[in-house]
Structures are given as C-alpha cells and as structure tokens.
Design a protein around this motif. Structure first.
Motif, PDB file in Angstrom:
ATOM      1  N   UNK A  60      50.938  39.153  50.172  1.00 48.34           N
ATOM      2  CA  UNK A  60      50.069  38.197  49.493  1.00 48.34           C
ATOM      3  C   UNK A  60      49.170  37.425  50.466  1.00 48.34           C
ATOM      4  N   UNK A  61      49.609  37.246  51.687  1.00 52.67           N
ATOM      5  CA  UNK A  61      48.820  36.515  52.671  1.00 52.67           C
ATOM      6  C   UNK A  61      47.490  37.179  52.995  1.00 52.67           C
ATOM      7  N   UNK A  83      49.623  36.227  44.594  1.00 52.09           N
ATOM      8  CA  UNK A  83      50.688  35.229  44.576  1.00 52.09           C
ATOM      9  C   UNK A  83      51.916  35.777  45.284  1.00 52.09           C
ATOM     10  N   UNK A  84      52.603  34.896  46.007  1.00 49.13           N
ATOM     11  CA  UNK A  84      53.868  35.292  46.614  1.00 49.13           C
ATOM     12  C   UNK A  84      54.914  35.375  45.515  1.00 49.13           C
ATOM     13  N   UNK A  85      55.663  36.456  45.527  1.00 47.76           N
ATOM     14  CA  UNK A  85      56.756  36.629  44.578  1.00 47.76           C
ATOM     15  C   UNK A  85      58.000  37.051  45.328  1.00 47.76           C
ATOM     16  N   UNK A  86      59.130  36.610  44.844  1.00 46.00           N
ATOM     17  CA  UNK A  86      60.388  37.098  45.394  1.00 46.00           C
ATOM     18  C   UNK A  86      60.628  38.480  44.800  1.00 46.00           C
ATOM     19  N   UNK A  87      61.340  39.307  45.519  1.00 47.83           N
ATOM     20  CA  UNK A  87      61.609  40.652  45.021  1.00 47.83           C
ATOM     21  C   UNK A  87      62.517  40.630  43.802  1.00 47.83           C
ATOM     22  N   UNK A 103      37.260  40.315  34.491  1.00 46.68           N
ATOM     23  CA  UNK A 103      38.286  39.548  35.192  1.00 46.68           C
ATOM     24  C   UNK A 103      37.888  39.346  36.654  1.00 46.68           C
ATOM     25  N   UNK A 104      38.349  38.251  37.241  1.00 45.13           N
ATOM     26  CA  UNK A 104      38.121  38.030  38.672  1.00 45.13           C
ATOM     27  C   UNK A 104      39.010  38.991  39.458  1.00 45.13           C
ATOM     28  N   UNK A 105      38.743  39.136  40.744  1.00 49.86           N
ATOM     29  CA  UNK A 105      39.568  40.015  41.591  1.00 49.86           C
ATOM     30  C   UNK A 105      41.025  39.555  41.580  1.00 49.86           C
ATOM     31  N   UNK A 106      41.231  38.261  41.619  1.00 54.03           N
ATOM     32  CA  UNK A 106      42.585  37.694  41.603  1.00 54.03           C
ATOM     33  C   UNK A 106      43.302  38.096  40.302  1.00 54.03           C
ATOM     34  N   UNK A 107      42.614  37.960  39.168  1.00 54.53           N
ATOM     35  CA  UNK A 107      43.203  38.318  37.876  1.00 54.53           C
ATOM     36  C   UNK A 107      43.439  39.828  37.781  1.00 54.53           C
ATOM     37  N   UNK A 108      42.517  40.613  38.337  1.00 55.60           N
ATOM     38  CA  UNK A 108      42.661  42.079  38.311  1.00 55.60           C
ATOM     39  C   UNK A 108      43.892  42.513  39.111  1.00 55.60           C
ATOM     40  N   UNK A 109      44.095  41.896  40.286  1.00 57.13           N
ATOM     41  CA  UNK A 109      45.257  42.251  41.114  1.00 57.13           C
ATOM     42  C   UNK A 109      46.559  41.874  40.412  1.00 57.13           C
ATOM     43  N   UNK A 110      46.584  40.709  39.771  1.00 57.17           N
ATOM     44  CA  UNK A 110      47.782  40.311  39.029  1.00 57.17           C
ATOM     45  C   UNK A 110      48.082  41.341  37.934  1.00 57.17           C
ATOM     46  N   UNK A 121      54.367  51.151  43.030  1.00 55.41           N
ATOM     47  CA  UNK A 121      53.666  51.273  44.316  1.00 55.41           C
ATOM     48  C   UNK A 121      53.984  50.079  45.205  1.00 55.41           C
ATOM     49  N   UNK A 122      53.914  48.881  44.652  1.00 56.13           N
ATOM     50  CA  UNK A 122      54.138  47.699  45.486  1.00 56.13           C
ATOM     51  C   UNK A 122      55.598  47.573  45.915  1.00 56.13           C
TER      52      UNK A 122
END
Length: 156
Positions: A60-61, A83-87, A103-110, A121-122
């Motif tokens: 996320x960084x 956003x940082x998420x715990x596994x 959608x914004x890039x941030x919303x698209x990634x979410x 994948x993640x």
C-alpha cells in the motif's frame, strides 16, 4: 529514516522480486520513508534487467494516483492497494459487473482488489516477496548494513 513511532533509525527500502523465480531483479536503497516516489525507478530497473512485466503487485505504501496512471500507460496490470489491510481482514465482495470508468484510481484499485481474481493475485504478493527477504535475513544472517551512509550502503 523516521519510523512510525517518531524515532529515527538507520533503515532503507530496497528490492523488487520476480514472482516465478523468487529472485531480486531490481534493487536500490533510499533513506526516504515514503515508498511511492520510488516505484517508477524500480519499474525502470526491473525492465532493464528482465524486460517489461505484465503484472505488478506492491504494498500500500507504493500507491499513488501518479504511479497508477504511469503503470496503466505502460500497459502494466497493477494491483497496489490504496489502504493498508491486515492479511486477516475480510474484504467486502465487489459489486457485480464491470468497473465503472468514472471511478478514481484509488476507488478502482479498491474495487479491483475486492474481486476474486484481484484478491487471489494480491494474496500471492506476500508469498513472493517475504521468502526472499527471509532468506536474506534469516538464512544468511543479514540483519544490518555494516557501512553507514547511502553511497556506502548502495555499494554493500
């Protein structure tokens, strides 16, 4: 580098790891705490060593609107959560249907991460990078740089 608790420590950020082979394919060290400004340089170093990659996952960084646009323009399928998420955190299911274009890039990634494919994948991201770092730190005993200063640490 300034740490999360406000203290300063001799710390650096470094590697890019190839998934199938679990080897470091691009590396640099920097004393800047923010990861996002370094992503374009690390992508460039990776391309120099192993060619253009089709997919990229990062912590996320490394997420920034600019980085997402750069990777999209380069034709790289990126999955960098905003956003940082715990596994152990459960993600809500993605809404059905295609991802809207407004959608914004941030919303698209979410949204992308909420899909079954995105989550699968993640999830592999940790399995790709962490064993390499574990080998360096655990098996080889490399916990600290022996030299001080950015130029010397890069050489080390």
């Amino acid at each position: 580098m300034k740490m999360a608790d406000g203290a300063f420590a001799q710390a650096y950020t470094a590697p890019v790891v190839d998934g199938p082979h679990q080897i470091i394919v691009g590396a640099d060290v920097t004393a800047v705490a923010a990861d996002a400004p370094h992503l374009p340089g690390m992508v460039e170093a990776t391309e120099r060593h192993v060619g253009r990659r089709k997919r990229l996952t990062a912590d996320a960084g490394y997420h920034s609107e600019e980085n997402c646009r750069l990777l999209q323009a380069a034709g790289i399928d990126a999955l960098i959560p905003p956003d940082k998420l715990k596994h152990t955190d459960r993600l809500p299911r993605a809404p059905r249907g295609r991802i809207p274009h407004d959608l914004s890039m941030r919303q698209r990634m979410r949204r992308k991460r909420q899909t079954r494919v995105g989550w699968a994948v993640y999830r592999m991201h940790k399995a790709i990078a962490e064993p390499v770092l574990g080998q360096i730190k655990g098996a080889r005993g490399f916990q600290l740089f022996l030299l001080r200063g950015l130029r010397k640490v890069r050489a080390e």
